[in-house]
Design a protein around this motif. Sequence first.
Motif, short mmCIF file in Angstrom:
data_model
loop_
_atom_site.label_atom_id
_atom_site.label_comp_id
_atom_site.label_asym_id
_atom_site.label_seq_id
_atom_site.Cartn_x
_atom_site.Cartn_y
_atom_site.Cartn_z
N TYR A 18 95.89 65.00 94.66
CA TYR A 18 96.77 65.98 94.02
C TYR A 18 96.19 67.39 94.00
N VAL A 19 94.95 67.55 94.44
CA VAL A 19 94.32 68.86 94.49
C VAL A 19 94.53 69.44 95.89
N PRO A 20 94.94 70.68 96.00
CA PRO A 20 95.16 71.27 97.34
C PRO A 20 93.88 71.24 98.19
N GLN A 21 94.08 70.96 99.47
CA GLN A 21 92.96 70.86 100.41
C GLN A 21 92.85 72.15 101.23
N THR A 22 91.67 72.38 101.75
CA THR A 22 91.46 73.53 102.64
C THR A 22 91.77 73.13 104.08
N ALA A 23 91.83 74.11 104.93
CA ALA A 23 92.12 73.84 106.35
C ALA A 23 90.98 73.05 107.00
N ASP A 24 89.75 73.23 106.53
CA ASP A 24 88.63 72.50 107.10
C ASP A 24 88.66 71.01 106.75
N SER A 25 89.04 70.69 105.54
CA SER A 25 89.02 69.28 105.13
C SER A 25 90.29 68.52 105.53
N CYS A 26 91.40 69.23 105.67
CA CYS A 26 92.66 68.54 106.00
C CYS A 26 93.56 69.48 106.80
N PRO A 27 93.38 69.55 108.12
CA PRO A 27 94.18 70.50 108.91
C PRO A 27 95.67 70.15 108.98
N GLU A 28 96.05 68.90 108.75
CA GLU A 28 97.46 68.51 108.85
C GLU A 28 98.18 68.53 107.50
N CYS A 29 97.50 68.95 106.42
CA CYS A 29 98.12 68.98 105.09
C CYS A 29 99.16 70.09 105.00
N VAL A 30 100.16 69.89 104.14
CA VAL A 30 101.27 70.82 104.02
C VAL A 30 100.82 72.15 103.39
N GLU A 31 99.80 72.09 102.52
CA GLU A 31 99.35 73.34 101.89
C GLU A 31 98.60 74.25 102.86
N VAL A 32 98.13 73.69 103.96
CA VAL A 32 97.50 74.52 104.99
C VAL A 32 98.60 75.28 105.75
N ALA A 33 99.72 74.62 105.99
CA ALA A 33 100.83 75.25 106.69
C ALA A 33 101.55 76.28 105.79
N TYR A 34 101.58 76.01 104.49
CA TYR A 34 102.26 76.90 103.54
C TYR A 34 101.27 77.28 102.42
N PRO A 35 100.47 78.30 102.64
CA PRO A 35 99.46 78.68 101.63
C PRO A 35 100.06 79.13 100.29
N MET A 36 101.31 79.52 100.29
CA MET A 36 101.95 79.92 99.04
C MET A 36 102.04 78.75 98.06
N LEU A 37 102.07 77.53 98.56
CA LEU A 37 102.11 76.35 97.69
C LEU A 37 100.87 76.26 96.80
N VAL A 38 99.74 76.70 97.31
CA VAL A 38 98.51 76.66 96.52
C VAL A 38 98.62 77.63 95.35
N SER A 39 99.17 78.80 95.58
CA SER A 39 99.35 79.77 94.49
C SER A 39 100.32 79.24 93.44
N ILE A 40 101.39 78.63 93.88
CA ILE A 40 102.36 78.05 92.94
C ILE A 40 101.70 76.94 92.14
N TRP A 41 100.88 76.12 92.81
CA TRP A 41 100.18 75.03 92.13
C TRP A 41 99.24 75.59 91.06
N VAL A 42 98.52 76.66 91.38
CA VAL A 42 97.58 77.25 90.43
C VAL A 42 98.34 77.79 89.22
N TYR A 43 99.46 78.48 89.44
CA TYR A 43 100.23 79.01 88.32
C TYR A 43 100.82 77.89 87.46
N MET A 44 101.23 76.82 88.08
CA MET A 44 101.76 75.69 87.31
C MET A 44 100.67 75.03 86.47
N ILE A 45 99.49 74.88 87.01
CA ILE A 45 98.39 74.30 86.24
C ILE A 45 98.01 75.23 85.09
N ALA A 46 98.00 76.52 85.34
CA ALA A 46 97.72 77.49 84.27
C ALA A 46 98.77 77.38 83.16
#
Length: 99
Positions: A18-46
């Motif tokens: 459930y924690v966003p991955q970086t491009a190095d650890s998971c190149p096929e993850c959706v958060e690598v393709a859409y980096p805005m999802l990581v920002s949304i995830w951070v704001y939601m956790i906050a």
Amino acid sequence: HILLLTFALATLQFSDQYVPQTADSCPECVEVAYPMLVSIWVYMIAAILILPFWCILMLLWCKLQLDRWMELSVRHLNGELRNTLQPNSSFGEQLSLSS
């Protein structure tokens, strides 16, 4: 205080999936393709961490405001009752004059 700590710690328990991955650890993850999802995830956790505490503070503030209002109202009513029950009050004089 224990209740607040329990809520805070419960929100921090994430599995690795459930924690966003970086491009190095998971190149096929959706958060690598859409980096805005990581920002949304951070704001939601906050928001998850801040909103419960904010809501509790607002509830306490409302309670204090209602207590203050209730105290002022009861004090005013108590004053009116004391004025009415005094033997030399104008209400008693009005009753004796009307009889």
